[in-house]
Design a protein around this motif. Structure first.
Motif, PDB file in Angstrom:
ATOM      1  N   HIS A   1       0.867  -1.173   0.000  1.00  0.00           N
ATOM      2  CA  HIS A   1       0.000   0.000   0.000  1.00  0.00           C
ATOM      3  C   HIS A   1       0.906   1.225   0.000  1.00  0.00           C
ATOM      4  CE1 HIS A   1      -2.612   2.933   2.521  1.00  0.00           C
ATOM      5  NE2 HIS A   1      -2.791   3.146   1.228  1.00  0.00           N
ATOM      6  N   PHE A   2       0.983   1.915  -1.125  1.00  0.00           N
ATOM      7  CA  PHE A   2       1.834   3.104  -1.235  1.00  0.00           C
ATOM      8  C   PHE A   2       1.128   4.270  -0.547  1.00  0.00           C
ATOM      9  CE2 PHE A   2       3.560   6.906  -3.120  1.00  0.00           C
ATOM     10  CZ  PHE A   2       4.918   6.626  -3.240  1.00  0.00           C
ATOM     11  N   LYS A   3       1.863   4.979   0.326  1.00  0.00           N
ATOM     12  CA  LYS A   3       1.278   6.076   1.109  1.00  0.00           C
ATOM     13  C   LYS A   3       2.409   6.898   1.708  1.00  0.00           C
ATOM     14  CE  LYS A   3       2.173   2.603   4.020  1.00  0.00           C
ATOM     15  NZ  LYS A   3       2.690   1.301   3.514  1.00  0.00           N
TER      16      LYS A   3
ATOM     17  N   GLY B   1       9.956   7.973   6.759  1.00  0.00           N
ATOM     18  CA  GLY B   1      10.481   7.778   5.412  1.00  0.00           C
ATOM     19  C   GLY B   1       9.959   8.767   4.391  1.00  0.00           C
ATOM     20  N   GLY B   2       8.948   9.571   4.758  1.00  0.00           N
ATOM     21  CA  GLY B   2       8.338  10.481   3.799  1.00  0.00           C
ATOM     22  C   GLY B   2       7.274   9.783   2.980  1.00  0.00           C
ATOM     23  N   PHE B   3       7.648   8.650   2.386  1.00  0.00           N
ATOM     24  CA  PHE B   3       6.667   7.794   1.730  1.00  0.00           C
ATOM     25  C   PHE B   3       7.025   6.343   2.036  1.00  0.00           C
ATOM     26  CE2 PHE B   3       9.998   8.002  -1.522  1.00  0.00           C
ATOM     27  CZ  PHE B   3      10.066   6.705  -1.999  1.00  0.00           C
ATOM     28  N   GLY B   4       6.004   5.510   2.009  1.00  0.00           N
ATOM     29  CA  GLY B   4       6.209   4.084   2.206  1.00  0.00           C
ATOM     30  C   GLY B   4       5.841   3.341   0.943  1.00  0.00           C
ATOM     31  N   GLY B   5       6.850   2.862   0.228  1.00  0.00           N
ATOM     32  CA  GLY B   5       6.636   2.086  -0.977  1.00  0.00           C
ATOM     33  C   GLY B   5       7.147   0.671  -0.789  1.00  0.00           C
TER      34      GLY B   5
ATOM     35  N   LEU C   1      10.198  -0.413  -1.096  1.00  0.00           N
ATOM     36  CA  LEU C   1      11.427  -0.464  -0.305  1.00  0.00           C
ATOM     37  C   LEU C   1      11.107  -0.534   1.174  1.00  0.00           C
ATOM     38  CD1 LEU C   1      14.477  -0.368   0.104  1.00  0.00           C
ATOM     39  CD2 LEU C   1      14.315   2.139   0.084  1.00  0.00           C
ATOM     40  N   LYS C   2      10.258   0.357   1.647  1.00  0.00           N
ATOM     41  CA  LYS C   2       9.913   0.361   3.070  1.00  0.00           C
ATOM     42  C   LYS C   2       9.266  -0.956   3.478  1.00  0.00           C
ATOM     43  CE  LYS C   2       6.958   1.051   6.628  1.00  0.00           C
ATOM     44  NZ  LYS C   2       5.750   0.229   6.937  1.00  0.00           N
ATOM     45  N   ASN C   3       8.436  -1.518   2.611  1.00  0.00           N
ATOM     46  CA  ASN C   3       7.712  -2.743   2.932  1.00  0.00           C
ATOM     47  C   ASN C   3       8.658  -3.897   3.237  1.00  0.00           C
ATOM     48  OD1 ASN C   3       5.681  -4.643   3.250  1.00  0.00           O
ATOM     49  ND2 ASN C   3       4.940  -4.541   1.153  1.00  0.00           N
ATOM     50  N   ILE C   4       9.783  -3.979   2.515  1.00  0.00           N
ATOM     51  CA  ILE C   4      10.719  -5.071   2.797  1.00  0.00           C
ATOM     52  C   ILE C   4      11.838  -4.647   3.746  1.00  0.00           C
ATOM     53  CG2 ILE C   4      10.230  -6.376   0.712  1.00  0.00           C
ATOM     54  CD1 ILE C   4      12.786  -5.200  -0.529  1.00  0.00           C
ATOM     55  N   ALA C   5      12.281  -3.389   3.655  1.00  0.00           N
ATOM     56  CA  ALA C   5      13.427  -2.950   4.456  1.00  0.00           C
ATOM     57  C   ALA C   5      13.107  -2.965   5.941  1.00  0.00           C
ATOM     58  CB  ALA C   5      13.861  -1.553   4.026  1.00  0.00           C
ATOM     59  N   ILE C   6      11.922  -2.490   6.289  1.00  0.00           N
ATOM     60  CA  ILE C   6      11.470  -2.512   7.678  1.00  0.00           C
ATOM     61  C   ILE C   6      10.563  -3.714   7.913  1.00  0.00           C
ATOM     62  CG2 ILE C   6      10.186  -1.252   9.441  1.00  0.00           C
ATOM     63  CD1 ILE C   6      11.088   1.343   8.122  1.00  0.00           C
ATOM     64  N   GLY C   7       9.740  -4.029   6.926  1.00  0.00           N
ATOM     65  CA  GLY C   7       8.719  -5.055   7.100  1.00  0.00           C
ATOM     66  C   GLY C   7       9.228  -6.473   7.187  1.00  0.00           C
ATOM     67  N   CYS C   8      10.426  -6.757   6.661  1.00  0.00           N
ATOM     68  CA  CYS C   8      11.001  -8.102   6.791  1.00  0.00           C
ATOM     69  C   CYS C   8      11.972  -8.200   7.963  1.00  0.00           C
ATOM     70  CB  CYS C   8      11.729  -8.504   5.507  1.00  0.00           C
ATOM     71  SG  CYS C   8      10.640  -8.811   4.097  1.00  0.00           S
ATOM     72  N   ALA C   9      12.418  -7.048   8.473  1.00  0.00           N
ATOM     73  CA  ALA C   9      13.381  -7.034   9.572  1.00  0.00           C
ATOM     74  C   ALA C   9      12.712  -7.478  10.872  1.00  0.00           C
ATOM     75  CB  ALA C   9      13.962  -5.635   9.737  1.00  0.00           C
ATOM     76  N   SER C  10      13.448  -8.189  11.689  1.00  0.00           N
ATOM     77  CA  SER C  10      12.892  -8.673  12.954  1.00  0.00           C
ATOM     78  C   SER C  10      12.547  -7.497  13.861  1.00  0.00           C
ATOM     79  CB  SER C  10      13.885  -9.603  13.652  1.00  0.00           C
ATOM     80  OG  SER C  10      15.035  -8.887  14.078  1.00  0.00           O
ATOM     81  N   GLY C  11      11.517  -7.699  14.686  1.00  0.00           N
ATOM     82  CA  GLY C  11      10.977  -6.592  15.464  1.00  0.00           C
ATOM     83  C   GLY C  11      11.946  -5.955  16.431  1.00  0.00           C
TER      84      GLY C  11
ATOM     85  N   LEU D   1      13.556  -0.165  -7.666  1.00  0.00           N
ATOM     86  CA  LEU D   1      13.738   1.276  -7.829  1.00  0.00           C
ATOM     87  C   LEU D   1      12.716   1.840  -8.806  1.00  0.00           C
ATOM     88  CD1 LEU D   1      15.146   3.987  -7.541  1.00  0.00           C
ATOM     89  CD2 LEU D   1      16.953   3.170  -9.072  1.00  0.00           C
ATOM     90  N   ALA D   2      12.497   1.150  -9.908  1.00  0.00           N
ATOM     91  CA  ALA D   2      11.564   1.646 -10.921  1.00  0.00           C
ATOM     92  C   ALA D   2      10.143   1.728 -10.385  1.00  0.00           C
ATOM     93  CB  ALA D   2      11.613   0.756 -12.163  1.00  0.00           C
ATOM     94  N   VAL D   3       9.704   0.731  -9.614  1.00  0.00           N
ATOM     95  CA  VAL D   3       8.318   0.732  -9.150  1.00  0.00           C
ATOM     96  C   VAL D   3       8.084   1.840  -8.126  1.00  0.00           C
ATOM     97  CG1 VAL D   3       8.404  -0.872  -7.167  1.00  0.00           C
ATOM     98  CG2 VAL D   3       6.421  -0.870  -8.687  1.00  0.00           C
ATOM     99  N   ASP D   4       9.064   2.106  -7.261  1.00  0.00           N
ATOM    100  CA  ASP D   4       8.888   3.196  -6.299  1.00  0.00           C
ATOM    101  C   ASP D   4       9.026   4.556  -6.972  1.00  0.00           C
ATOM    102  OD1 ASP D   4       8.238   1.652  -4.149  1.00  0.00           O
ATOM    103  OD2 ASP D   4      10.086   1.977  -3.021  1.00  0.00           O
ATOM    104  N   ARG D   5       9.942   4.670  -7.945  1.00  0.00           N
ATOM    105  CA  ARG D   5      10.065   5.949  -8.645  1.00  0.00           C
ATOM    106  C   ARG D   5       8.803   6.244  -9.454  1.00  0.00           C
ATOM    107  NH1 ARG D   5      14.694   9.578 -11.228  1.00  0.00           N
ATOM    108  NH2 ARG D   5      13.260  11.190 -11.929  1.00  0.00           N
ATOM    109  N   ALA D   6       8.259   5.248 -10.128  1.00  0.00           N
ATOM    110  CA  ALA D   6       7.036   5.461 -10.896  1.00  0.00           C
ATOM    111  C   ALA D   6       5.899   5.907  -9.986  1.00  0.00           C
ATOM    112  CB  ALA D   6       6.656   4.183 -11.642  1.00  0.00           C
ATOM    113  N   SER D   7       5.822   5.335  -8.797  1.00  0.00           N
ATOM    114  CA  SER D   7       4.773   5.715  -7.849  1.00  0.00           C
ATOM    115  C   SER D   7       4.937   7.164  -7.413  1.00  0.00           C
ATOM    116  CB  SER D   7       4.820   4.787  -6.630  1.00  0.00           C
ATOM    117  OG  SER D   7       4.632   3.435  -7.005  1.00  0.00           O
TER     118      SER D   7
END
Length: 344
Positions: free
Chosen positions: A181-183, A188-192, A194-204, A291-297
Motif C-alpha cells: 500500500h503506497f502512502k 520515510g516520507g513515503f512508504g513504498g 522499499l519500506k515494505n521489505i526494508a522494515i517489514g522483513c526485519a525482525s521486530g 527502484l523503478a516501481v517506487d520511482r514510478a509511484s
C-alpha cells in the motif's frame, strides 16, 4: 551454493524517463509527462535501457492479478506475499477481499509479516495474531516471520549495514511478492516497496532497530528526527541497505506491486489516527525492478495538481523521502529510467 546455504555460512561467520505506450489512455496521455520533471534531483542512469513498469488506473482484484501476471515469470515454489496488515481497525489498509482473491491466484503462497519495534497492537506475536483477526486477515495463514527469532542476511556493498536481522522464516520461501500500500510515512516520507521489505522483513527487536539506527535504549520521540536531514538521509540509506539484503537473497524471484489507494500522509502503522487522504486514488503499478516501481509511484503522485498532492508531497519532502530513490540507485538496486505500460 544455494541461497539458504549462503545465508547459513554468512550467519555463522558473524522517471528517469516516463514513456507512454501506444495504447496509453487518452486521459493520461494528456497529463504532464511526469518523468520530465526532475522529481528526485538526479538524472536517470543514462545507459539507454528502460525498465518495464506496468500500470492500471483500476484498483480491484482482476487488475491486480493481471498486473502480477505481467511480471511473475521468476516466481516459483513456496511464495511469501509481503503485506502490511496494519494496526487494529486501520482506515487505509488494503481491502481484504482484493488480497483474498490475489492469494488464491498465487499457488503455495502465504502472507508474511514481522512484529513491530514499538509497543502496540503488533509488538508481540500474540498481540499481532489478535490484530490480524480484528483486521480480517483470517482467511488464510499469516506467517509472522520473526516468531522464532531472526537470521542475518548479508548486505553486499551496504553503506551503513553489513548484515540485517530478518525474521528467520524468510529462508523458508523460494520467492517473494511485495504487495505494498503506497502512502506517506512519518519517517520515510513515503512508504513504498522499499519500506515494505526494508522494515517489514526485519525482525521486530533487532533488525528494525538496525534500520532505524537505535540499537540500544528507547526510540527518541518522533519529532526529534524531523528536519535533521543528515539523520534522515542516513535512515533512508539504511532502508536501502536492508532492502538490498532481501532483494539479493531472492534474486530474480522477487516482484513488486504498489497500490496507490487511500494515500494518507501517515503509514498504516498509525491505525485509526492516520490522517484522511487528500489525494485521489491513482491505480496500481507493478515491476520486477524495486527502484523503478517506487520511482514510478512517486512520479505519479508528483504529476497530480498541487491542489491534490500538496499534503503528500510536503510529507515526502519534509522527511527527505526522495533520498530513498537516490540511496537505491547508489546501491545499484534497479533502474530509475522506466517505460510505463498501461494494461487498461
Amino acid at each position: 551454493m544455494s541461497r539458504r546455504d549462503f545465508v547459513k555460512v554468512v550467519g555463522a561467520a558473524a522517471a528517469g524517463a516516463f514513456l507512454y505506450s501506444a495504447g496509453f489512455p487518452r486521459v493520461l496521455a494528456q497529463a504532464p509527462v511526469i518523468g520530465t520533471r526532475d522529481v528526485t534531483g538526479m538524472k536517470s542512469s543514462g545507459d539507454g535501457s528502460r525498465t518495464k513498469v506496468y500500470f492500471s488506473r483500476k484498483i480491484d482484484a482482476a487488475h491486480l492479478i493481471a498486473l502480477y501476471d505481467c511480471i511473475n515469470e521468476g516466481i516459483y515454489g513456496k511464495t511469501a506475499i509481503k503485506l502490511h496488515t496494519g494496526e487494529k481497525h486501520g482506515l487505509n489498509i488494503l481491502p481484504r477481499e482484493i488480497v483474498r482473491e490475489f492469494v488464491c491466484h498465487v499457488p503455495d503462497s502465504t502472507i508474511v509479516e514481522t512484529n513491530t519495534m514499538y509497543p502496540g497492537d503488533r509488538y508481540t506475536t500474540a498481540l499481532h495474531r489478535e490484530t490480524l483477526k480484528v483486521n480480517g486477515w483470517d482467511f488464510c495463514p499469516v506467517d509472522i516471520m520473526d516468531e522464532d527469532g531472526f537470521v542475518n542476511l548479508p548486505v553486499r556493498g551496504g553503506k551503513h549495514l553489513k548484515e540485517v536481522a530478518m525474521g528467520s522464516h524468510i529462508t523458508q520461501y523460494d520467492s517473494m511478492i511485495v504487495l505494498t500500500h503506497f502512502k506517506g510515512h512519518a519517517m520515510g516520507g513515503f512508504g513504498g516497496s522499499l519500506k515494505n521489505i526494508a522494515i517489514g522483513c526485519a525482525s521486530g527487536q533487532l533488525g528494525k532497530r538496525q534500520v532505524h539506527g537505535y540499537l540500544t535504549g528507547p526510540m527518541p520521540p518522533s519529532g526529534d528526527a524531523w528536519g535533521r536531514m543528515p539523520l534522515q538521509d542516513a535512515f533512508m540509506e539504511r532502508m536501502a541497505d536492508s532492502g538490498k539484503a532481501t532483494v539479493d537473497y531472492f534474486g530474480k524471484h522477487i516482484v513488486f506491486l504498489n497500490v496507490l489507494r487511500r494515500m494518507s500522509v501517515d503509514c498504516d502503522c498509525a491505525g485509526t489516527s492516520a490522517a484522511e487522504p487528500t489525494i485521489p486514488d491513482l491505480g496500481i503499478v507493478a515491476s520486477t525492478d524495486l527502484l523503478a516501481v517506487d520511482r514510478a509511484s512517486v512520479d505519479l503522485v508528483y504529476g497530480r495538481p498541487a491542489s491534490e498532492n500538496h499534503d503528500l508531497v510536503e510529507r515526502i519532502e519534509s522527511r527527505h523521502g526522495l533520498h530513498q530513490l537516490q540511496a537505491m540507485r547508489n546501491l545499484k538496486m534497479g533502474n530509475d529510467a522506466y517505460e510505463l505500460i498501461s494494461i487498461d
